[in-house]
Write a protein that holds these residues in place. Sequence first.
Motif, short mmCIF file in Angstrom:
data_model
loop_
_atom_site.label_atom_id
_atom_site.label_comp_id
_atom_site.label_asym_id
_atom_site.label_seq_id
_atom_site.Cartn_x
_atom_site.Cartn_y
_atom_site.Cartn_z
N ASN A 261 0.83 -1.21 0.00
CA ASN A 261 0.00 0.00 0.00
C ASN A 261 0.86 1.27 0.00
OD1 ASN A 261 -2.28 1.57 -0.04
ND2 ASN A 261 -2.82 1.23 2.11
N ILE A 262 1.79 1.31 -0.96
CA ILE A 262 2.70 2.45 -1.09
C ILE A 262 2.01 3.60 -1.82
CG2 ILE A 262 4.89 3.24 -2.09
CD1 ILE A 262 5.37 1.23 0.10
N ASN A 263 2.11 4.81 -1.29
CA ASN A 263 1.63 6.01 -1.97
C ASN A 263 2.72 6.55 -2.89
OD1 ASN A 263 -0.93 6.42 -0.34
ND2 ASN A 263 0.59 6.51 1.29
N VAL A 264 2.33 7.02 -4.08
CA VAL A 264 3.28 7.52 -5.06
C VAL A 264 2.98 8.99 -5.35
CG1 VAL A 264 4.22 7.28 -7.38
CG2 VAL A 264 3.51 5.24 -6.11
N ILE A 265 4.03 9.81 -5.35
CA ILE A 265 3.88 11.22 -5.70
C ILE A 265 4.79 11.54 -6.89
CG2 ILE A 265 4.05 13.61 -4.94
CD1 ILE A 265 3.58 12.66 -2.10
N SER A 266 4.18 11.90 -8.00
CA SER A 266 4.93 12.28 -9.20
C SER A 266 5.17 13.78 -9.18
CB SER A 266 4.15 11.89 -10.45
OG SER A 266 4.87 12.24 -11.62
N VAL A 300 -1.99 7.57 -6.48
CA VAL A 300 -1.02 8.41 -7.18
C VAL A 300 -1.39 9.88 -7.05
CG1 VAL A 300 0.15 8.86 -9.37
CG2 VAL A 300 -0.68 6.56 -8.86
N SER A 301 -0.42 10.70 -6.71
CA SER A 301 -0.61 12.14 -6.57
C SER A 301 0.39 12.89 -7.45
CB SER A 301 -0.42 12.57 -5.11
OG SER A 301 -1.25 11.83 -4.25
N ILE A 302 0.12 14.17 -7.63
CA ILE A 302 1.02 15.06 -8.37
C ILE A 302 1.37 16.23 -7.46
CG2 ILE A 302 1.19 16.68 -10.31
CD1 ILE A 302 -0.78 14.79 -11.80
N SER A 303 2.63 16.62 -7.46
CA SER A 303 3.04 17.77 -6.65
C SER A 303 4.14 18.55 -7.36
CB SER A 303 3.49 17.30 -5.26
OG SER A 303 3.49 18.36 -4.34
N ASP A 318 1.87 27.45 -8.13
CA ASP A 318 0.54 27.06 -8.57
C ASP A 318 0.52 25.57 -8.88
OD1 ASP A 318 -1.97 26.76 -9.58
OD2 ASP A 318 -1.83 28.34 -11.09
N ILE A 319 -0.09 24.78 -8.01
CA ILE A 319 -0.11 23.34 -8.21
C ILE A 319 -0.89 22.94 -9.46
CG2 ILE A 319 -2.14 22.90 -6.78
CD1 ILE A 319 -0.65 20.38 -5.74
N LEU A 320 -1.81 23.80 -9.90
CA LEU A 320 -2.52 23.50 -11.14
C LEU A 320 -1.57 23.46 -12.34
CD1 LEU A 320 -5.94 25.40 -11.06
CD2 LEU A 320 -5.54 22.95 -11.01
N GLN A 321 -0.50 24.24 -12.28
CA GLN A 321 0.49 24.20 -13.35
C GLN A 321 1.19 22.85 -13.39
OE1 GLN A 321 1.04 26.56 -15.59
NE2 GLN A 321 0.28 28.48 -14.71
N SER A 322 1.47 22.29 -12.22
CA SER A 322 2.10 20.97 -12.16
C SER A 322 1.16 19.91 -12.71
CB SER A 322 2.48 20.63 -10.72
OG SER A 322 3.43 21.55 -10.22
N ALA A 323 -0.12 19.99 -12.35
CA ALA A 323 -1.09 19.03 -12.83
C ALA A 323 -1.29 19.17 -14.34
CB ALA A 323 -2.42 19.21 -12.10
N VAL A 339 -10.44 13.35 -16.14
CA VAL A 339 -11.22 13.45 -14.90
C VAL A 339 -10.51 12.80 -13.72
CG1 VAL A 339 -13.43 13.61 -16.09
CG2 VAL A 339 -12.52 11.36 -15.49
N THR A 340 -9.45 12.05 -13.99
CA THR A 340 -8.70 11.41 -12.89
C THR A 340 -7.57 12.28 -12.37
OG1 THR A 340 -7.04 10.28 -14.29
CG2 THR A 340 -9.17 9.17 -13.98
N VAL A 341 -7.34 13.43 -13.00
CA VAL A 341 -6.19 14.25 -12.63
C VAL A 341 -6.49 15.15 -11.44
CG1 VAL A 341 -4.48 15.92 -13.44
CG2 VAL A 341 -5.35 14.17 -15.01
N LEU A 342 -7.67 15.75 -11.38
CA LEU A 342 -8.00 16.63 -10.24
C LEU A 342 -7.87 15.89 -8.91
CD1 LEU A 342 -8.94 19.40 -9.25
CD2 LEU A 342 -11.32 18.61 -9.55
N PRO A 343 -8.31 14.64 -8.79
CA PRO A 343 -8.09 13.93 -7.51
C PRO A 343 -6.63 13.75 -7.16
CG PRO A 343 -9.80 12.83 -8.78
CD PRO A 343 -9.19 13.87 -9.69
N MET A 344 -5.72 13.84 -8.16
CA MET A 344 -4.30 13.68 -7.89
C MET A 344 -3.69 14.88 -7.18
SD MET A 344 -2.92 11.76 -11.33
CE MET A 344 -3.71 10.27 -11.94
N ILE A 345 -4.44 15.98 -7.09
CA ILE A 345 -3.97 17.14 -6.32
C ILE A 345 -4.95 17.51 -5.22
CG2 ILE A 345 -2.45 18.09 -8.09
CD1 ILE A 345 -4.67 20.01 -8.91
N THR A 346 -5.92 16.62 -4.98
CA THR A 346 -6.89 16.85 -3.90
C THR A 346 -6.99 15.60 -3.01
OG1 THR A 346 -8.70 16.29 -5.45
CG2 THR A 346 -8.22 18.63 -5.10
#
Length: 407
Positions: A261-266, A300-303, A318-323, A339-346
Amino acid sequence: MDLLIRNARLEDGQPLQDVAIDDGKISQVSEDIQGQATEEIDADGRVLIPGFVESHVHLDKALISDRRPNKSGTLQEAITVTAEIKPTFTKEDVYERARRVLDMIVAHGVTAIRSHAEFDPAQGFTGFDTILDLKEEYKNLVDIQVVAFPQEGIFKAPGTEKMMYEAMEKGADVVGGIPYNDAPANEHIDLIFEIAKKYDKDIDLHQDFSDEADNISIEYLCKKTIDEGYQGRVTVGHFTALHALPDEKLYPIIELMKEANINVISLPPTDLHLGARHDEYNVRRAITPIRKFRDSGLNVSISTNNIRNAFTPYGNGDILQSAMLAIPTAHLGGADDIVTVLPMITKNPAQAIGLKGYGIEKGKQADMVLLDTKVVKDAIIDIPTRLYVIKNGRITVKTTKEIEIFR
């Protein structure tokens, strides 16, 4: 009610909702809430989302790209030049720069941050202590988790092991590590778990950050996580090396990661800048295989990672720029993908860093952002203005704009 947001778009294709807030919590979510509040906002059909979560950022070494540039653009030079100038940082210097970046991040709708804060025998705790101070100073604007991060390695930098324990005693929230920049990597991981278990803290590692997958330690990390009963409490950032693996080697590792159950942050802004610098043609993107991880059920998250330093010489908080950057580079622009990208920053990073009471539901913490767009699926590609940022039920940011076009 302290605050009432009327006519907000929470989901596409669903009726507009009112959201009532009282004493820092969401007290009601429904259509046409009756009564009055001390303060009201008419969203007029605009999108209301939970606050953005910046799950991997370095506040202490932001805004220093002009001091010692990374001329080759490689990861190794970024580490080298930053190590050279860190001993020159003063508390006042780190405070001023980190504060400027925090103001940028908060204005762009982030209500929770996990910040990796560095220390080593050469620079001491100057940066780390300053970020701890800012955590308290900014507590009404953003929740900050501080990661004890040994950028220069632990065994490679004698004296750092003792400092890891000191950092935890000082108040670090998370135990950080960097196996690929230490030797041996497995012993580095063992020590991180020893410290994490002693203080009952989660783990967040800079993991397997390279263009090739010939010296990775993720399999050892997964097995260690399972053996220590730390499933769900370990996060890996960067993690670019796995992009170099063919599916027959990649998917067994993914299955092991799922078991742990590893979390990944790209971190697309940094990884695209530093990655594949030695490719002379057919240059690789060299970022985390986001789609394959997502489709396999990993969280999976984006930061953002770094802002204007040797690792990433650009960025405005601006984290939206990263996403948005992740959408074309990770092939996330399809109708079913976007539609799967917004959850990656929320909600995904909220899960990764263990936020409690997150989301727009009755009883949840009132941390929200009102976006200047009326379509949820366009919340990233519009890069909309953050009209209101609400933290603990209080309006912390209000943005007004006026555009006039002369024809």
